[in-house]
Design an enzyme around this catalytic site. Sequence first.
Site: not given
Length: 121
Positions: A22, A54, A74, A99
Amino acid sequence: MTDLVFIEGLKTQAVIGVYDWEKKIQQDLVFDLEMEHDNRVPAETDDLAKTLDYEAISNYILAFCAERQFELIETLAEHLVAELIGQFKLNAITLTLRKPGAVSAAQAVGVKIHRKSTVTY
Ligand SMILES: Nc1nc2c(c(=O)[nH]1)N=C([C@H](O)[C@@H](O)CO)CN2
């Protein structure tokens, strides 16, 4: 105060994951944000400087993901939210980070966090 500025389905890619394979690829991430803000103030003045922009916040997230690398989503979520609170003077934010490619049998997996600033803006 329950007013919000929100960003929904902000898609980008990042190097993110715990496994060695990854760390060599980019993977899809999708961000949903809800940011507390008294929307009466910008509405009274019609002034972008009085609201949470935004577009600027979305661009900040895209740059953050391009520059930073983490193993856990996290960790990414916590660091990003801390920076957003400081940079954009947020009182409170809820971030959902998905994800989508991580678990093929699932539409998406992810985390959701709610954080408040230690100071009131
Ligand atoms: N709670 C979490 N669980 C898992 C994470 C994560 O970031 N948070 N990450 C992985 C792997 O990187 C996975 O996405 C590979 O498919 C596994 N579990």
